[in-house]
Every structure is written in structure tokens, then in C-alpha cells.
Design an enzyme around this catalytic site. Structure first.
Site, PDB file in Angstrom:
ATOM      1  N   GLU A  40     145.949  55.577  62.012  1.00  0.00           N
ATOM      2  CA  GLU A  40     145.441  55.353  62.958  1.00  0.00           C
ATOM      3  C   GLU A  40     144.229  55.364  63.451  1.00  0.00           C
ATOM      4  OE1 GLU A  40     143.861  57.556  65.666  1.00  0.00           O
ATOM      5  OE2 GLU A  40     142.926  58.531  63.886  1.00  0.00           O
ATOM      6  N   LYS A  41     144.016  54.148  64.998  1.00  0.00           N
ATOM      7  CA  LYS A  41     142.264  54.088  64.632  1.00  0.00           C
ATOM      8  C   LYS A  41     141.755  54.912  65.730  1.00  0.00           C
ATOM      9  CE  LYS A  41     138.725  50.481  66.494  1.00  0.00           C
ATOM     10  NZ  LYS A  41     138.474  51.835  67.194  1.00  0.00           N
ATOM     11  N   SER A  42     141.163  55.870  65.379  1.00  0.00           N
ATOM     12  CA  SER A  42     140.339  57.556  65.878  1.00  0.00           C
ATOM     13  C   SER A  42     139.291  56.478  67.036  1.00  0.00           C
ATOM     14  CB  SER A  42     139.379  57.928  65.431  1.00  0.00           C
ATOM     15  OG  SER A  42     140.710  58.403  64.316  1.00  0.00           O
TER      16      SER A  42
ATOM     17  N   ASP B 150     143.014  54.954  69.476  1.00  0.00           N
ATOM     18  CA  ASP B 150     143.114  53.559  70.002  1.00  0.00           C
ATOM     19  C   ASP B 150     143.528  52.392  69.031  1.00  0.00           C
ATOM     20  OD1 ASP B 150     142.013  52.081  71.836  1.00  0.00           O
ATOM     21  OD2 ASP B 150     139.475  51.702  70.403  1.00  0.00           O
ATOM     22  N   GLY B 151     144.373  52.703  68.677  1.00  0.00           N
ATOM     23  CA  GLY B 151     145.049  51.330  68.310  1.00  0.00           C
ATOM     24  C   GLY B 151     145.875  51.998  66.877  1.00  0.00           C
TER      25      GLY B 151
END
Length: 399
Positions: free
Chosen positions: A62-64, A213-214
Site C-alpha cells: 500500500e502507498k502510505s 494513497d493507492g
């Protein structure tokens, strides 16, 4: 939107002898011929990248939604004194107090020069609502005075775990009173093989205590590349893709004095795109305008904050066909470069939806390639590690 954390530590004065020395030292350790921010930057995911996921080996996480920073452990090899700094995307340094990293072989000695990559996030406990500042590390450039940027991701991640994080975590476990002095908690960000992206969507993201964030896909078999790296793919649903611009306010003229702006009137909110630097000075050009409703403008005025010439993150509203403000990004030194903006616009138009990045073709060559090599592929590091989980044994890392 989740709150962006403020960076802890004490700023190193810009253009001071200390900052100049730190920049040259980091450049030397990273083997660079420049003193710019050495961190890598992803590219936006588009439909052509689906072929990459089928033919190449990637990890996914996951994009933090936080602040990207490098952590620099600087150790004097003669005196054994250790100083720790954060490096932000402005390539500014902040010195941290109360934090120490022990050597992985001799814990009483300091870890030598090390640079790791990660993101500062604010985790919110769902029960107590207590905010916890955490540094999620996901890559390693230099460890114990060794540049490992040319190694593949699996080996870099292994060094990050074994040489950087585990000795530090063991120290805090043995001396819990030291945890009070830490400026933040440190965790190694979990990663998965790319065909396990469903687990990221269904398990990892729902259990996050910070904003998401994606997704980030990172190539397993390529080196760490400073600057834009086409082998690191940033995925978002097309409707959620965002762009960073510089906000410029253009106020109308006073009716009685046409040369003077009317600062009480609602301005035009211009979005300017970064075109690079000229002689060290950022160059911007007009790109489009931001839509701000009257009630939003009233709240902006009431806040008393400076709005002009700040970096803003915006997204495209397809229903109203306009750009809408998401938040200010004071943590970023500039807006997205115009080439990046062009790529994001293309990604919005040629975007990949969630179902397309999920493992919907398990009978294809992509899945069979992973399935047939699972015992010897990316998780070989963890397979070796399991053999050394008995007390008194430590998993070896190939230097």
C-alpha cells in the site's frame, strides 16, 4: 484528508558549512555526481504497465499517505559518535535527538553510515484516537558504510531487516526506557508478491491506521535509482489521481484604482506547472485554474493562512469538469514537473481500474511463472530466515 505530519528534529541551517558537508557526504556514500535529493521517485501506472506485471517480478505494498523522507545515520569511524538526520524532498536536513542504531554484530558499537528510505505517517489508534508518529522504512541505499544501491530489492530489503531494523528493535526490547526518547516509532513496511494484490486490498488497507494513497509496485530485480525510476509504479484509481501545482492568486483591480489589486475580492486561482530550474531558480508557467466555491473562499480567508505561491494537491472532478483542491503540500519543494503532469493526465485518461490490477488471470503465464518458482523466488530470504528462528541463531545476509 489525513493529516500530513510535521517533521521532527532540529533544522540544519541552509547553506551552512554543516549542511554543505552533509550533502557532500550523502552524495559520496550514494556514489552520485550531484548533491540533489538521492531518493527514487515512482511513475504513474498506466495500461501498458500491466504487461510489466505479467513479464517481470514485482513486489506490491500500500502507498502510505505521509511525508517521504530518507533517514541518514552518520557515524564518525574514529570517535564512534553517531548523529541521525532526516532528509526531506527539499534536500534539507533535520537532526534527531534521542535515537541510536546499534551495530548488527556488536550491539555495543554504533551502526556505521547508513541511509534508508521511508515515509513518516500519523497512525491513529482506532480505540483511543491517540496519534502515533511512525516511520515506515521500505528500502535501503547504504548500510554500515556499504553502498548497496546496485543490489536487487530482495537483498536491499534483507539488509534493511537484518542489519538496520532488527538490532534496533532488539535494543528497545532490552532497554524499554529508551523507547521514550525516540522521536518516532520505526517499522519495516510489509510487502507482498504482486499477484497477492488482493491481500493488500482486502487485508492491509482496511487495517491501516493512517491514510492510503493507492499502491506501489517495485521491481524486484532492478537497482535503487535516484530520481525518476520507471520500475517503481504508483497506482491509483483513475478518478483519484492527483497532481501537485503551484497556486498563484490573481486578484481583480480596484474599480477606482485599476493598477491596485482588490484583496477583498475573490481571486482567480491559477495552477502553475513546474518547468524545471534555470540557474537554480524554479520556472513555472500557467497551466489551468482551480475551482473554489464562495464558501470555500470564505473559509480560506478566515484561516488567516498565506495561500499564494504554495504547492497544492488537486484532482480532476469529471462531473464538474474542473480541478478541485485536496490539500496544501508544504512538504514538497515544487509542483510536479510538466512531463510528470503530462504522464498523470495520460494515466487519468488511460487509467487502470482496481479489477484490472487484481490477479484475474491466474491461469496465465504470469501466475504459472510465480507458482512454479515460489520456493526459490523472492521469498528465499524468508525461507532462509525460518531456518534460523531457533534461539541463538541469526539469519545470514549475503553482503
Amino acid at each position: 484528508m489525513p493529516r500530513i505530519p510535521d517533521l521532527p528534529g532540529f533544522p540544519v541551517p541552509p547553506r551552512s558549512e554543516q549542511e554543505l558537508w552533509l550533502k557532500s557526504t550523502v552524495a559520496r556514500l550514494c556514489g552520485l555526481d550531484h548533491e540533489r535529493f538521492p531518493g527514487s521517485q515512482p511513475v504513474s501506472f498506466s495500461s501498458k504497465d500491466l504487461q510489466k506485471l505479467e513479464s517481470q517480478d514485482f513486489w506490491v505494498a500500500e502507498k502510505s499517505d505521509g511525508v517521504r523522507v530518507l533517514l541518514f545515520v552518520n557515524t564518525d569511524l574514529q570517535t564512534k559518535d553517531q548523529a541521525v538526520y532526516l532528509i526531506d524532498r527539499h534536500n534539507s536536513f533535520r537532526m534527531l535527538n534521542g535515537i541510536f542504531f546499534p551495530h548488527f554484530e556488536t550491539p555495543s558499537m554504533p551502526l556505521r553510515n547508513t541511509i534508508v528510505d521511508g515515509e513518516l505517517v500519523i497512525d491513529v489508534d482506532p480505540k483511543t484516537k491517540r496519534e502515533i508518529l511512525r516511520y515506515l522504512v521500505f528500502d535501503c541505499l547504504v548500510v554500515d558504510d556499504r553502498n548497496i544501491m546496485a543490489k536487487n530489492l530482495e537483498k536491499r530489503y534483507g539488509h534493511l531487516q537484518e542489519w538496520f531494523y532488527k538490532p534496533y528493535a532488539k535494543m528497545l526490547k532490552e532497554f524499554p526506557q529508551m523507547a521514550i526518547l525516540q522521536p518516532f516509532e520505526i517499522q519495516v513496511k510489509p510487502v507482498k508478491l504482486s499477484y497477492h494484490v488482493d491481500d493488500v486490498f482486502n487485508i492491509d488497507i482496511p487495517n491501516l491506521q493512517h491514510g492510503n494513497d493507492g499502491l506501489i509496485y517495485t521491481s524486484v530485480n532492478t537497482p535503487y535509482v535516484p530520481g525518476t525510476d520507471p520500475n517503481i509504479l504508483k497506482w491509483k484509481p483513475p478518478s483519484e489521481n492527483s497532481i501537485d501545482f503551484k497556486l498563484i492568486l490573481r486578484f481583480p483591480s480596484l474599480p477606482a484604482r485599476p493598477r491596485d489589486p482588490d484583496f477583498y475580492a475573490k481571486p482567480v486561482f491559477e495552477l502553475h506547472v513546474w518547468c524545471g530550474d534555470r540557474n537554480g531558480i524554479p520556472q513555472y508557467e500557467m497551466y489551468d485554474v482551480l475551482r473554489v466555491e464562495d464558501d470555500e473562499w470564505d473559509r480560506m480567508k478566515a484561516s488567516g493562512e498565506q495561500l499564494d505561491e504554495r504547492i497544492v494537491e488537486v484532482h480532476w472532478d469529471p462531473a464538474k469538469e474542473c480541478w478541485r483542491l485536496m490539500r496544501f503540500r508544504d512538504d514538497k519543494p515544487a509542483g510536479n514537473h510538466k512531463t510528470v503532469v503530462d504522464a498523470i493526465i495520460k494515466s487519468i485518461a488511460d487509467g487502470v481500474e482496481k479489477d484490472e490490477v487484481r490477479p484475474c488471470f491466474k491461469d496465465g503465464d504470469w501466475y504459472r511463472r510465480y507458482d512454479s518458482t515460489i520456493d526459490t523466488f523472492v521469498f528465499s530470504f524468508w525461507h532462509v530466515q525460518r531456518q534460523y528462528e531457533m534461539p541463538g541463531k541469526r539469519a545470514p545476509v549475503n553482503p
